[in-house]
Design a protein around this motif. Structure first.
Motif, PDB file in Angstrom:
ATOM      1  N   ASP A 159      44.107  32.429  34.547  1.00 12.38           N
ATOM      2  CA  ASP A 159      44.011  31.681  35.809  1.00 12.38           C
ATOM      3  C   ASP A 159      43.437  32.511  36.954  1.00 12.38           C
ATOM      4  O   ASP A 159      43.790  32.303  38.122  1.00 12.38           O
ATOM      5  N   ILE A 160      42.549  33.438  36.655  1.00  5.69           N
ATOM      6  CA  ILE A 160      41.917  34.191  37.726  1.00  5.69           C
ATOM      7  C   ILE A 160      41.072  33.240  38.575  1.00  5.69           C
ATOM      8  O   ILE A 160      40.441  32.312  38.053  1.00  5.69           O
ATOM      9  N   THR A 161      41.072  33.408  39.875  1.00  7.47           N
ATOM     10  CA  THR A 161      40.372  32.488  40.777  1.00  7.47           C
ATOM     11  C   THR A 161      39.015  33.041  41.176  1.00  7.47           C
ATOM     12  O   THR A 161      38.742  34.237  41.044  1.00  7.47           O
ATOM     13  N   ARG A 162      38.158  32.154  41.683  1.00  3.15           N
ATOM     14  CA  ARG A 162      36.847  32.595  42.164  1.00  3.15           C
ATOM     15  C   ARG A 162      36.997  33.543  43.351  1.00  3.15           C
ATOM     16  O   ARG A 162      36.193  34.462  43.511  1.00  3.15           O
ATOM     17  N   ARG A 163      38.002  33.303  44.142  1.00  5.70           N
ATOM     18  CA  ARG A 163      38.232  34.197  45.284  1.00  5.70           C
ATOM     19  C   ARG A 163      38.546  35.609  44.805  1.00  5.70           C
ATOM     20  O   ARG A 163      38.058  36.601  45.374  1.00  5.70           O
ATOM     21  N   GLU A 164      39.356  35.718  43.755  1.00  7.23           N
ATOM     22  CA  GLU A 164      39.688  37.034  43.207  1.00  7.23           C
ATOM     23  C   GLU A 164      38.459  37.690  42.578  1.00  7.23           C
ATOM     24  O   GLU A 164      38.241  38.892  42.718  1.00  7.23           O
ATOM     25  N   LEU A 165      37.639  36.876  41.886  1.00  9.29           N
ATOM     26  CA  LEU A 165      36.408  37.416  41.308  1.00  9.29           C
ATOM     27  C   LEU A 165      35.464  37.912  42.402  1.00  9.29           C
ATOM     28  O   LEU A 165      34.821  38.956  42.259  1.00  9.29           O
ATOM     29  N   ALA A 166      35.378  37.169  43.504  1.00  9.76           N
ATOM     30  CA  ALA A 166      34.524  37.587  44.616  1.00  9.76           C
ATOM     31  C   ALA A 166      35.008  38.901  45.219  1.00  9.76           C
ATOM     32  O   ALA A 166      34.200  39.739  45.628  1.00  9.76           O
ATOM     33  N   GLU A 167      36.319  39.093  45.269  1.00 12.51           N
ATOM     34  CA  GLU A 167      36.861  40.348  45.787  1.00 12.51           C
ATOM     35  C   GLU A 167      36.482  41.515  44.864  1.00 12.51           C
ATOM     36  O   GLU A 167      36.178  42.621  45.326  1.00 12.51           O
ATOM     37  N   ILE A 168      36.486  41.270  43.553  1.00 15.23           N
ATOM     38  CA  ILE A 168      36.065  42.304  42.607  1.00 15.23           C
ATOM     39  C   ILE A 168      34.601  42.670  42.847  1.00 15.23           C
ATOM     40  O   ILE A 168      34.236  43.851  42.871  1.00 15.23           O
ATOM     41  N   VAL A 169      33.750  41.650  43.033  1.00 14.52           N
ATOM     42  CA  VAL A 169      32.325  41.897  43.293  1.00 14.52           C
ATOM     43  C   VAL A 169      32.159  42.688  44.593  1.00 14.52           C
ATOM     44  O   VAL A 169      31.344  43.612  44.676  1.00 14.52           O
ATOM     45  N   ARG A 170      32.939  42.343  45.602  1.00 16.86           N
ATOM     46  CA  ARG A 170      32.842  43.054  46.880  1.00 16.86           C
ATOM     47  C   ARG A 170      33.162  44.537  46.695  1.00 16.86           C
ATOM     48  O   ARG A 170      32.466  45.411  47.241  1.00 16.86           O
ATOM     49  N   ARG A 171      34.194  44.829  45.945  1.00 16.27           N
ATOM     50  CA  ARG A 171      34.577  46.225  45.738  1.00 16.27           C
ATOM     51  C   ARG A 171      33.510  46.974  44.931  1.00 16.27           C
ATOM     52  O   ARG A 171      33.276  48.164  45.166  1.00 16.27           O
TER      53      ARG A 171
END
Length: 303
Positions: free
Chosen positions: A236-248
């Protein structure tokens, strides 16, 4: 804590249905409490002994706030680590990862095992105030798969900083070389050997990983990667969490290798790293959310 009619002390424990482990995980989960206090509140609420006393106070709180059947886990956790064969630096690295670097025992003149003994002493003193006859049992090995996996999850952020013993590297290197030889010789035993290797390491390597590894890394580099915890998909990983990974990743985090593996494990795009670091013209200078959108909408071509 209250007194009954006969004057004996009765302890009222907090039974939190959300708390299953009042061990080191519970203690280290409070890493950000001091950061959230204003200077005035810190002066008012934190112990006069500073961060050392704050952390030792959490060990006591585990006993005073929860039933001892929960809180005894702390003593077990501490002794498993302090009596293990792990190098002291490995224990310190895991502690720093669990507390987000907020408290380093070395900065207070202690190695990791000395610090663990301080925690155990504080915990045991609190237990003995309730039960003076209590004797801590020897640590039991962790055999539950779910608990072992939870530990691996907790140490992922510092996994690449943990030392790997030479014996383990030699073992994995030998097996990698053996599997590569089986593949080169067309042996029918190769698939079974790969399956066993993946079961031993928790990874999901395929035949090409063994047959072609020499083109991109050394045998020891492959073995070292295999010795690290694999990065399973996050439910259940969210797009918001994925975007945070990309940001880092874009910011060049010190843990970029970890975040890239995390991203690769949770989207279907086979070259998601290229979308982040070498995007095509249509994705240059776009937001993290747009990169995630491109990654999650990818579908393999059906043949």
């Amino acid at each position: 804590m209250a007194e009954n009619d006969e004057g004996d002390v009765e302890y009222e424990f907090r039974e939190d249905i959300y708390v299953e482990d009042v061990g080191l995980t519970w203690v280290t989960s409070s890493w950000d409490l001091p950061r959230g206090l204003s200077p005035e509140d810190a002066e008012r609420y934190l112990p006069k002994g500073g961060p050392v006393e704050f952390w030792l106070g959490l060990a006591e709180l585990a006993v005073e706030s929860f039933d001892r059947s929960h809180a005894r886990q702390l003593g077990q956790d501490v002794r498993r680590l302090s009596e293990s064969a792990l190098p002291d630096e490995a224990i310190r690295t895991v502690w720093l990862g669990a507390t987000h670097g907020c408290f380093d025992p070395a900065e207070h003149g202690m190695d990791a095992r000395t610090w663990l003994r301080r925690i155990e002493d504080a915990w045991l003193a609190a237990v003995c105030r309730i039960d003076p006859a209590f004797v801590p049992p020897p640590p039991r090995p962790v055999t539950e798969r779910a608990l072992r996996q939870a530990v691996l999850e907790a140490i992922h952020p510092v996994a690449n900083d943990l030392p790997v013993c030479r014996e383990r590297l030699d073992e994995l290197s030998g097996e990698i070389a053996r599997i590569a030889g089986l593949l080169a010789g067309g042996s029918g035993d190769a698939d079974q050997a790969i399956t066993a290797f993946n079961a031993m390491t928790g990874h999901a390597y395929g035949a090409l990983d063994f047959a072609e590894y020499e083109g991109s890394r050394s045998l020891e580099e492959f073995a070292r990667e295999a010795a690290r915890p694999a990065r399973p998909p996050v439910a259940d990983i969210t797009r918001r969490e994925l975007a945070e990974i990309v940001r880092r990743l874009r910011e060049g985090s010190l843990e970029s290798d970890y975040y890239l593996r995390l991203l690769e494990a949770n989207v279907s795009h086979p070259r998601v790293g290229d979308l982040v670091f070498s995007p095509p013209d249509g994705l240059r200078d776009v937001s993290e959310e747009e990169i995630v959108g491109e990654a999650v909408q990818y579908r393999p071509i059906a043949l």
